[in-house]
Design a protein around this motif. Sequence first.
Motif, PDB file in Angstrom:
ATOM      1  N   LEU A   1      24.215  11.102  29.781  1.00 16.38           N
ATOM      2  CA  LEU A   1      24.685  12.371  30.823  1.00 16.38           C
ATOM      3  C   LEU A   1      25.889  13.152  30.299  1.00 16.38           C
ATOM      4  N   VAL A   2      25.119  14.354  30.506  1.00 12.46           N
ATOM      5  CA  VAL A   2      25.452  15.493  29.571  1.00 12.46           C
ATOM      6  C   VAL A   2      26.347  16.267  30.514  1.00 12.46           C
ATOM      7  N   VAL A   3      27.614  16.877  30.783  1.00  8.28           N
ATOM      8  CA  VAL A   3      29.002  17.190  31.449  1.00  8.28           C
ATOM      9  C   VAL A   3      29.180  19.172  31.644  1.00  8.28           C
ATOM     10  N   LEU A   4      28.976  19.575  31.830  1.00 12.12           N
ATOM     11  CA  LEU A   4      29.347  20.847  31.616  1.00 12.12           C
ATOM     12  C   LEU A   4      31.118  21.140  32.583  1.00 12.12           C
ATOM     13  N   THR A   5      32.011  21.336  31.889  1.00 13.36           N
ATOM     14  CA  THR A   5      32.807  21.661  31.738  1.00 13.36           C
ATOM     15  C   THR A   5      33.494  23.341  32.773  1.00 13.36           C
ATOM     16  N   SER A   6      34.113  23.933  33.514  1.00 15.22           N
ATOM     17  CA  SER A   6      33.735  25.076  33.542  1.00 15.22           C
ATOM     18  C   SER A   6      35.618  25.445  34.376  1.00 15.22           C
ATOM     19  N   THR A   7      36.486  26.246  33.235  1.00 15.79           N
ATOM     20  CA  THR A   7      37.418  26.661  34.690  1.00 15.79           C
ATOM     21  C   THR A   7      37.806  27.961  35.616  1.00 15.79           C
ATOM     22  N   TRP A   8      38.702  27.991  35.451  1.00 17.69           N
ATOM     23  CA  TRP A   8      38.244  29.592  36.360  1.00 17.69           C
ATOM     24  C   TRP A   8      38.650  30.407  35.650  1.00 17.69           C
ATOM     25  N   GLY A   9      37.726  32.191  36.346  1.00 18.13           N
ATOM     26  CA  GLY A   9      38.369  33.313  35.858  1.00 18.13           C
ATOM     27  C   GLY A   9      37.731  34.519  34.534  1.00 18.13           C
ATOM     28  N   PRO A  10      38.142  35.449  34.440  1.00 20.71           N
ATOM     29  CA  PRO A  10      36.716  35.799  33.590  1.00 20.71           C
ATOM     30  C   PRO A  10      36.143  35.064  32.371  1.00 20.71           C
ATOM     31  N   GLU A  11      37.305  34.309  31.812  1.00 17.31           N
ATOM     32  CA  GLU A  11      36.573  34.370  30.407  1.00 17.31           C
ATOM     33  C   GLU A  11      36.111  32.784  30.806  1.00 17.31           C
ATOM     34  N   SER A  12      36.254  31.901  31.561  1.00 15.84           N
ATOM     35  CA  SER A  12      35.817  30.762  31.879  1.00 15.84           C
ATOM     36  C   SER A  12      34.111  30.307  31.901  1.00 15.84           C
ATOM     37  N   LEU A  13      33.599  28.985  31.749  1.00 15.23           N
ATOM     38  CA  LEU A  13      32.119  28.859  31.350  1.00 15.23           C
ATOM     39  C   LEU A  13      30.900  29.807  32.211  1.00 15.23           C
ATOM     40  N   LEU A  14      31.629  29.527  33.993  1.00 16.97           N
ATOM     41  CA  LEU A  14      30.228  30.137  34.399  1.00 16.97           C
ATOM     42  C   LEU A  14      31.032  31.667  34.567  1.00 16.97           C
ATOM     43  N   ALA A  15      31.629  31.849  34.171  1.00 17.55           N
ATOM     44  CA  ALA A  15      31.997  33.708  34.141  1.00 17.55           C
ATOM     45  C   ALA A  15      31.399  34.440  33.221  1.00 17.55           C
ATOM     46  N   ARG A  16      30.941  33.549  31.882  1.00 17.24           N
ATOM     47  CA  ARG A  16      30.659  33.878  30.627  1.00 17.24           C
ATOM     48  C   ARG A  16      29.412  33.911  30.902  1.00 17.24           C
ATOM     49  N   HIS A  17      28.770  32.580  31.244  1.00 10.60           N
ATOM     50  CA  HIS A  17      27.401  31.571  31.061  1.00 10.60           C
ATOM     51  C   HIS A  17      26.709  31.538  32.215  1.00 10.60           C
ATOM     52  N   PRO A  18      26.696  32.389  33.569  1.00 11.44           N
ATOM     53  CA  PRO A  18      26.663  32.044  35.070  1.00 11.44           C
ATOM     54  C   PRO A  18      25.613  30.876  34.618  1.00 11.44           C
ATOM     55  N   ARG A  19      24.133  31.395  34.232  1.00 11.24           N
ATOM     56  CA  ARG A  19      22.782  30.569  34.082  1.00 11.24           C
ATOM     57  C   ARG A  19      22.726  29.535  33.298  1.00 11.24           C
TER      58      ARG A  19
END
Length: 549
Positions: free
Chosen positions: A180-198
């Motif tokens: 089980l590999v868990v991705l975790t993203s904070t919020w804001g422009p430097e977050s995982l989902l902002a920097r690497h949305p795909r």
Amino acid sequence: MLFAARSAGALHRLFDTLPVFAGDSRIRRWFTLVPGSAFGADASAAVERFGGQVVPWEDALAEEYDLVVAASPKGGLSLLRGPKVLLPHGAGFSKTLPQEGAAESASGLDPEFLLDGDGRAVAALHALAHPSQVDRLARRAPSAAARAVVVGDPTLERILASLQQRDHYRDALGTGGRRLVVLTSTWGPESLLARHPRLPHRLARELPCDAYQLALIAHPNIRSELDRREFEERLAPALDAGLVLARPYEEWGALLVAADAVITDHGSTALYAASAGRPLIAACDGGPELIPGSPMADVLGQIPELGDPVGLGKILDTYGVDVAALAGSAFAEQGNVLEGLRRELYGLLELAPPDGSWCGARTLPAPGSTGLALAAFGVRIEQRDHVVHVERTYAGGRDGVHHLAAEVDRATARQVQSAGLLFRRAAPAPRGTYGEEWTVRGWIDRMLEEYGEGRTAAVVLGPGHCVARRAGGTLWEVRIAPCREGGRAFRTDPAAVLSAVHALLGSGSLPLETEPAAYRIRCVVAGRDYEAALTPVGDNVAGVGERTC
């Protein structure tokens, strides 16, 4: 007493402190929502789901409370009347927000929000998680530091108290023997989902689905900034490929307990994962938001970086970072957090705790999210030394596959038409007076008649039990034995072994037609060895071919 929060994330921190007052009928607990946050939309719904009673902000301002507890100093907290207690919002104080507060101040330790206009501390008690945080606070706001006490982190306490539930959580998630590999993203422009949305989509499509299960923990502010539907639509390609999306309260902690590895940005969720001993892999570096020398800066400086998803297994196989030691600079008082917090809070109330009472962290409930089960797979086959190696990915996720396998009742029409292996999973008996069901033999014959030569059709009857036939050939009963290692028995998805059977029948390694005889094949799925016994099915009307599916 009043619990005051500006956002759902801050509110969740307050919920974790409630065992401090468990069983005390002298205390009435109220909640209010502090206005002014762009992320406050979900807070009201969070209180309602929790079952708390909300006091409108204007009414809260008109009352005086024996105690006001908050997890953020921002907004109009100072306007509320009563002694105030500040709890940590997150862990480590590793993040600065350039758009608000004093330059380079850690969010949560910023004197602009901790002191009033006369330089006096707003809070009667500032509860912190580690002695180093008191030192950092003293350098920026000495009057606030004078009221600081190290009690530890109540949220970490819940996670640590739940470590023994790991197998239970993995069962609830349907993880099995996968990582089980868990991705975790904070919020804001430097977050995982902002920097690497795909990135969630890429990992879900490219990682072998029998070896890995993928999940995402997203900061509640992301959900508040968007709406649930918009957020899930942005993640739809990854969700369709089986991504588990954690609910914002409690479930994220259970996922960390269940996890085998965590891919992270600079958000504090990684520190909780590290304290639980979970290997960390960096997806991004936090940019200007990350405070040098902070706990998360130390962590990100020593953990491996994520490169090509294909190399993830090698990173985990050779992992050598003591992440729990790295997280030690963010947390103290493990095992005593709620008792210490209760001592401080009852002291402010000038009350003694109820006689004979004990407050301990409540274990986290089992996850309710499981992710979407895949309906179609791209299958790679390799035959070496009479052993068939099977690797399945999300259909269309990788090139160079041997065949497509499709669960006919759930896959798209295009996937079914393109599939070499067509299968269905036997359903429970229908409810009601009337019903119509296929027999195993009848459904397989229908599939091969409708979709033509070169295909194999199969029915999964249960764990380790299937029936299959390739067009023009014998009907086979397939029994799959579990893989036993380390005192455990692992079962794979029977459809993975059916892909091996399809490949063997197509290559001539197994005869299409045979006199009554049994064959045994060895199949490797996700590095584990499974043995399957194939027995021809006769025309007996009471046999497995006449079972309904």
